[in-house]
Write a protein that holds these residues in place. Structure first.
Motif, PDB file in Angstrom:
ATOM      1  N   TYR A 223     -30.348  48.086 -48.196  1.00 17.06           N
ATOM      2  CA  TYR A 223     -30.286  48.807 -49.318  1.00 17.06           C
ATOM      3  C   TYR A 223     -30.359  48.008 -50.344  1.00 17.06           C
ATOM      4  O   TYR A 223     -31.000  48.348 -51.387  1.00 17.06           O
ATOM      5  CB  TYR A 223     -28.802  49.402 -49.313  1.00 17.06           C
ATOM      6  CG  TYR A 223     -28.318  50.093 -50.562  1.00 17.06           C
ATOM      7  CD1 TYR A 223     -28.924  51.366 -51.109  1.00 17.06           C
ATOM      8  CD2 TYR A 223     -27.784  49.405 -51.472  1.00 17.06           C
ATOM      9  CE1 TYR A 223     -28.741  51.973 -52.003  1.00 17.06           C
ATOM     10  CE2 TYR A 223     -27.459  50.226 -52.713  1.00 17.06           C
ATOM     11  CZ  TYR A 223     -27.778  51.173 -53.121  1.00 17.06           C
ATOM     12  OH  TYR A 223     -27.601  51.647 -54.304  1.00 17.06           O
ATOM     13  N   PHE A 224     -30.247  46.732 -50.371  1.00 12.16           N
ATOM     14  CA  PHE A 224     -30.291  45.965 -51.626  1.00 12.16           C
ATOM     15  C   PHE A 224     -31.466  45.582 -51.914  1.00 12.16           C
ATOM     16  O   PHE A 224     -31.781  45.588 -53.174  1.00 12.16           O
ATOM     17  CB  PHE A 224     -29.280  44.323 -51.421  1.00 12.16           C
ATOM     18  CG  PHE A 224     -29.668  43.635 -52.333  1.00 12.16           C
ATOM     19  CD1 PHE A 224     -28.816  43.376 -53.551  1.00 12.16           C
ATOM     20  CD2 PHE A 224     -30.585  42.532 -52.312  1.00 12.16           C
ATOM     21  CE1 PHE A 224     -28.943  42.621 -54.495  1.00 12.16           C
ATOM     22  CE2 PHE A 224     -30.646  41.664 -53.196  1.00 12.16           C
ATOM     23  CZ  PHE A 224     -29.855  41.606 -54.308  1.00 12.16           C
ATOM     24  N   TRP A 225     -32.443  45.314 -50.956  1.00  7.10           N
ATOM     25  CA  TRP A 225     -33.717  44.887 -51.243  1.00  7.10           C
ATOM     26  C   TRP A 225     -34.394  46.350 -51.652  1.00  7.10           C
ATOM     27  O   TRP A 225     -35.511  46.136 -52.351  1.00  7.10           O
ATOM     28  CB  TRP A 225     -34.512  44.374 -50.003  1.00  7.10           C
ATOM     29  CG  TRP A 225     -33.909  42.835 -49.739  1.00  7.10           C
ATOM     30  CD1 TRP A 225     -33.129  42.313 -48.879  1.00  7.10           C
ATOM     31  CD2 TRP A 225     -34.319  41.774 -50.980  1.00  7.10           C
ATOM     32  NE1 TRP A 225     -33.016  40.967 -49.400  1.00  7.10           N
ATOM     33  CE2 TRP A 225     -33.654  40.720 -50.352  1.00  7.10           C
ATOM     34  CE3 TRP A 225     -34.937  41.784 -52.196  1.00  7.10           C
ATOM     35  CZ2 TRP A 225     -33.532  39.343 -50.898  1.00  7.10           C
ATOM     36  CZ3 TRP A 225     -34.853  40.619 -52.639  1.00  7.10           C
ATOM     37  CH2 TRP A 225     -34.172  39.299 -52.089  1.00  7.10           C
ATOM     38  N   PHE A 226     -34.106  47.360 -51.097  1.00  7.15           N
ATOM     39  CA  PHE A 226     -34.687  48.585 -51.690  1.00  7.15           C
ATOM     40  C   PHE A 226     -34.458  48.948 -53.037  1.00  7.15           C
ATOM     41  O   PHE A 226     -35.309  49.264 -53.777  1.00  7.15           O
ATOM     42  CB  PHE A 226     -34.012  49.830 -50.491  1.00  7.15           C
ATOM     43  CG  PHE A 226     -34.329  50.904 -51.221  1.00  7.15           C
ATOM     44  CD1 PHE A 226     -35.436  51.710 -51.197  1.00  7.15           C
ATOM     45  CD2 PHE A 226     -33.421  51.819 -51.698  1.00  7.15           C
ATOM     46  CE1 PHE A 226     -35.324  53.191 -51.688  1.00  7.15           C
ATOM     47  CE2 PHE A 226     -33.437  52.946 -52.404  1.00  7.15           C
ATOM     48  CZ  PHE A 226     -34.464  53.717 -52.423  1.00  7.15           C
ATOM     49  N   TYR A 227     -33.245  48.517 -53.292  1.00  6.16           N
ATOM     50  CA  TYR A 227     -32.819  48.966 -54.486  1.00  6.16           C
ATOM     51  C   TYR A 227     -33.458  48.074 -55.454  1.00  6.16           C
ATOM     52  O   TYR A 227     -33.678  48.394 -56.894  1.00  6.16           O
ATOM     53  CB  TYR A 227     -31.311  48.813 -54.762  1.00  6.16           C
ATOM     54  CG  TYR A 227     -30.671  49.165 -56.018  1.00  6.16           C
ATOM     55  CD1 TYR A 227     -30.722  50.590 -56.285  1.00  6.16           C
ATOM     56  CD2 TYR A 227     -30.170  48.704 -57.105  1.00  6.16           C
ATOM     57  CE1 TYR A 227     -30.220  51.152 -57.599  1.00  6.16           C
ATOM     58  CE2 TYR A 227     -29.546  48.806 -58.114  1.00  6.16           C
ATOM     59  CZ  TYR A 227     -29.637  50.380 -58.544  1.00  6.16           C
ATOM     60  OH  TYR A 227     -28.921  50.662 -59.717  1.00  6.16           O
ATOM     61  N   PHE A 228     -33.551  46.724 -55.352  1.00  7.53           N
ATOM     62  CA  PHE A 228     -34.317  45.803 -55.952  1.00  7.53           C
ATOM     63  C   PHE A 228     -35.651  46.060 -56.256  1.00  7.53           C
ATOM     64  O   PHE A 228     -36.439  46.086 -57.417  1.00  7.53           O
ATOM     65  CB  PHE A 228     -34.061  44.407 -55.156  1.00  7.53           C
ATOM     66  CG  PHE A 228     -34.761  43.374 -56.095  1.00  7.53           C
ATOM     67  CD1 PHE A 228     -34.151  42.412 -56.883  1.00  7.53           C
ATOM     68  CD2 PHE A 228     -36.327  43.067 -56.036  1.00  7.53           C
ATOM     69  CE1 PHE A 228     -34.650  41.456 -57.633  1.00  7.53           C
ATOM     70  CE2 PHE A 228     -37.015  41.979 -56.855  1.00  7.53           C
ATOM     71  CZ  PHE A 228     -36.028  41.165 -57.406  1.00  7.53           C
TER      72      PHE A 228
END
Length: 440
Positions: A223-228
């Protein structure tokens, strides 16, 4: 949790606060900057001021974690006071000149977004206490829908006041109206009870250890890298849509604001439906379809200049609605997904790291670079495509990558995307069979 009366009061306050952001930071202030002579290069740098504040606010995470239930009320009053202090800029800009106006604007944005950042870091853990999990999709859907309708009304009023080539007094009138209305926001917090402190979030912790602990989980890492990547790609073009309308397509200012109002309408007009779909099918389903719609928006924006001149405005009305609908689904799926994967401990830190390093860090990096590229390659042509069209195509490709990342997410209290597709297909085939088999 809030009582029904408190929920209604909180609801009204959020709508009033959202209207200010909707009008001020969805076109009106950008048009003001374009009027005083700001070009894309400088506009890119000015657009990252909020994100400079955001990255710097990482030092406040621990403090917010220990005090988040105390912060929302006083902070909201400070923000409204700052909004009133900003109003004179529209009356004195011709006297103080370009440099002083840009400096005044920059100081306001820095201070305003400092308060906004603190409010954002505190908002998520407070609302997680206020709204139970099973109600969030519906609650946020209704909130976004209502905020959109009210915001749309103010944007239409703004479009009417501004006209095709607004004066500084007209900008003042628009911002005065939304600033006065926003007073409801801080006042509403006086009538709702704040949640009690949580011991785990009062402790002082090593931020690096907490960051590593939180994102060692597979789903939170994805989720973090998706959001980034989502924010990285979005800010390639987001600060420059208004200059694209105004300087490339040569649209009047009033119509530019009208298009933004349509985007807001699309974003919130289906928010309730997105919320119901989110509750029924899950956040991954909503994210997948909303990002698919965003790809369609990118392609339509790429080719809109090819329409006959008399039909460009008509096409942009449809495109703006599609973009708004996609954005509404993205925000709905993102918000609920974030709540679902939040850890039991260190929730404030989790929400803060997501906002700062997943959202604001890429937003800080991209706009200055994109702004300089747009300004430097303003006359670049590859066939019928200019620099703006090429950026829209790049954005479409990045959204395809994001679709792949969504498919990698595991369902949390929801069905896999493939299984949902299968269920929908089966359900519709059964209905078709019944229709064929039924006697006339």
């Amino acid at each position: 949790m809030l009582s029904t009366k408190e929920k209604n009061i909180f609801f009204a306050g959020q709508v009033a606060g959202n209207v200010y952001y909707t009008v001020a930071f969805n076109g009106v202030l950008t048009l003001f900057l374009l009027k005083i002579g700001v070009r894309e290069g400088l506009l890119g740098f000015l657009s990252v001021i909020p994100f400079i504040v955001g990255i710097s606010s990482s030092i406040l995470i621990s403090w917010v974690g220990r005090n988040y239930w105390r912060i929302l009320r006083p902070n909201s009053f400070v923000l409204v006071v700052l909004a009133f202090l900003f109003l004179p800029i529209f009356l004195i800009t011709e006297k103080i000149g370009f440099f002083a106006t840009v400096l005044y604007y920059s100081i306001f944005v820095f201070l305003f977004w400092t308060g906004t950042q603190i409010a954002t870091l505190a908002w998520f853990p407070v609302v997680q206490h206020w709204v139970p999990e099973e109600e969030r999709g519906r609650f946020f859907g209704i909130l976004r829908f209502t905020s959109t309708i009210v915001g749309f009304g103010f944007l239409r009023l703004s479009s009417y006041i501004l006209g095709s080539d607004p004066s500084f007094l007209q900008f003042f009138n628009v911002m005065l109206a939304v600033t006065v209305f926003s007073i409801i926001w801080p006042v509403s917090y006086l009538f709702v009870s704040m949640p009690p402190p949580v011991y785990e979030e009062k402790k002082r912790v090593n931020p690096f250890v907490v960051f590593q602990e939180i994102f060692s989980d597979r789903e939170r890492k994805i989720y973090f890298w998706f959001y980034f990547l989502w924010n990285f790609s979005a800010y390639i073009i987001a600060p420059f849509v208004m200059p694209f309308y105004r300087n490339v397509l040569n649209l009047p200012s009033s119509f530019c604001v009208f298009l933004n109002s349509l985007s807001i309408l699309g974003m919130g007009g289906l928010a309730f439906i997105w919320g119901k779909v989110n509750d029924f099918r899950g956040s991954r389903f909503v994210l997948f379809f909303s990002f698919f719609l965003a790809i369609i928006w990118c392609i339509m924006m790429t080719y809109v200049h090819k329409f006959p001149e008399g039909n460009i405005q008509k096409a942009l009305i449809l495109i703006s609605l599609v973009g708004g609908i996609a954005g509404g689904g993205q925000l709905m799926g993102d918000t609920t997904r974030r709540f679902l994967i939040a850890p039991e401990k260190n929730r404030v830190e989790f929400f803060s790291y997501i906002v700062i390093f997943g959202g604001q860090l890429p937003a800080l990096i991209v706009p200055p670079i994109a702004g300089r590229i747009i300004e430097h390659y303003r006359n670049l042509r590859i066939g019928d495509f200019g620099i703006y069209q090429l950026l829209f195509l790049i954005l479409a490709v990045l959204h395809i990558v994001l679709l792949g990342m969504i498919l990698k997410m595991k369902p949390i209290k929801e069905k896999p995307v493939g299984e949902v597709f299968k269920d929908i297909l089966t359900e519709n085939l059964m209905k078709l069979r019944d229709l064929i088999a039924s006697p006339p």
